[in-house]
Design an enzyme around this catalytic site. Sequence first.
Site: not given
Length: 345
Positions: A45, A88, A236, A246
């Site tokens: 991740r 994701r 992100d 984020n």
Amino acid sequence: MIETILWKNNCARLIDQTKLPGKLEYIDCKDVETLCGAIKRLSVRGAPALGIAAGFGVLLGIKEFSGKDRRLFNAHIEQVCATIGASRPTAVNLFYALERMLRVLEQFPHDTVPQICARLKNEAMAMFNEDQQVCRKMGNYGAKLIRNGGTYMTVCNAGALATADYGTALGVFYAAKEAKKDFKVFSLETRPLLQGARLTVWELMQNNIDVTLICDNMAAAVMKKYKIDAIFTGADRIASNGDSANKIGTYMLAVLAKYHKIPFYIVAPESTFDLSIKNGTEIPIEERSADEVRSFAGCQSAPAKVKVYNPAFDVTDQKLITGIVTEKGIIRKPFKENIRKTFIK
Ligand code: MRU
């Protein structure tokens, strides 16, 4: 620094972060399905690490193809990219990596299958190596913002466990430590999956950085009681205007920082910028299973049938951000203009 993800023996080897801090175990992903499973359950991740995992995922996909027909090979790799891309949605680094792999197919249409496979491997390894270099550059720019004797705050994990090197936000702390600065860090635990408590605290303690763990709902009280010099978080996906997605809770911290007059910095590489979108409203926000909120550290902590809302990320309005530390320097306001100047020649 710990090796979070690497390509070894034709496998994507990664730390199973769901087991930390209790156990340091590696998973060898031998196929695309195993890798996608690892991404979905957050064994791997953090935005940059997801990009690297995506590149390695394409290499795993290559192993699932036999034959010499380039058209069939291209179709297969496109399918592999679509599968990885569905794992994701928020971290744009994952899509950036897949796009780079697909671009290799486009650029060399006349290569044989073995030739194009070699190029894809080079591209995946190049992204891995680039991430190592950009971490160091961001760290060096960001370390200038750390003062000796200062106190800082972070959320989630934007460290070695989220990249191929020492991280983005935590890289700033590591670089400052290398520059012999002495400082303290408050880490929010980061419910529901505790990346702050399980990962950031573990990492910082291993590297002898003075870290204090707080629950997420203690942040305001800590800002009031202690002098917090600045807050550093990862991202992100950053839109063209600087709005930054984020880990959930980042926006809350930024709002609190404004009230307490604390500088708020995002630390992220170019691969986290999505210049195709105007602002944060266009960032897809992953929603995860209700059970992550109904339980705490594996134990049920709420009635089994309670309704739950579980967004994994939030978007911090660019107005609340003091600066964005990148490998090309620290971008300041006006973000829209300065992001363009930094990344578009
Ligand atoms: O859900 P996660 O653990 O993948 O979320 C990670 C974060 O939000 C990080 O802060 C972000 O990806 C930056 S990592 C350098």
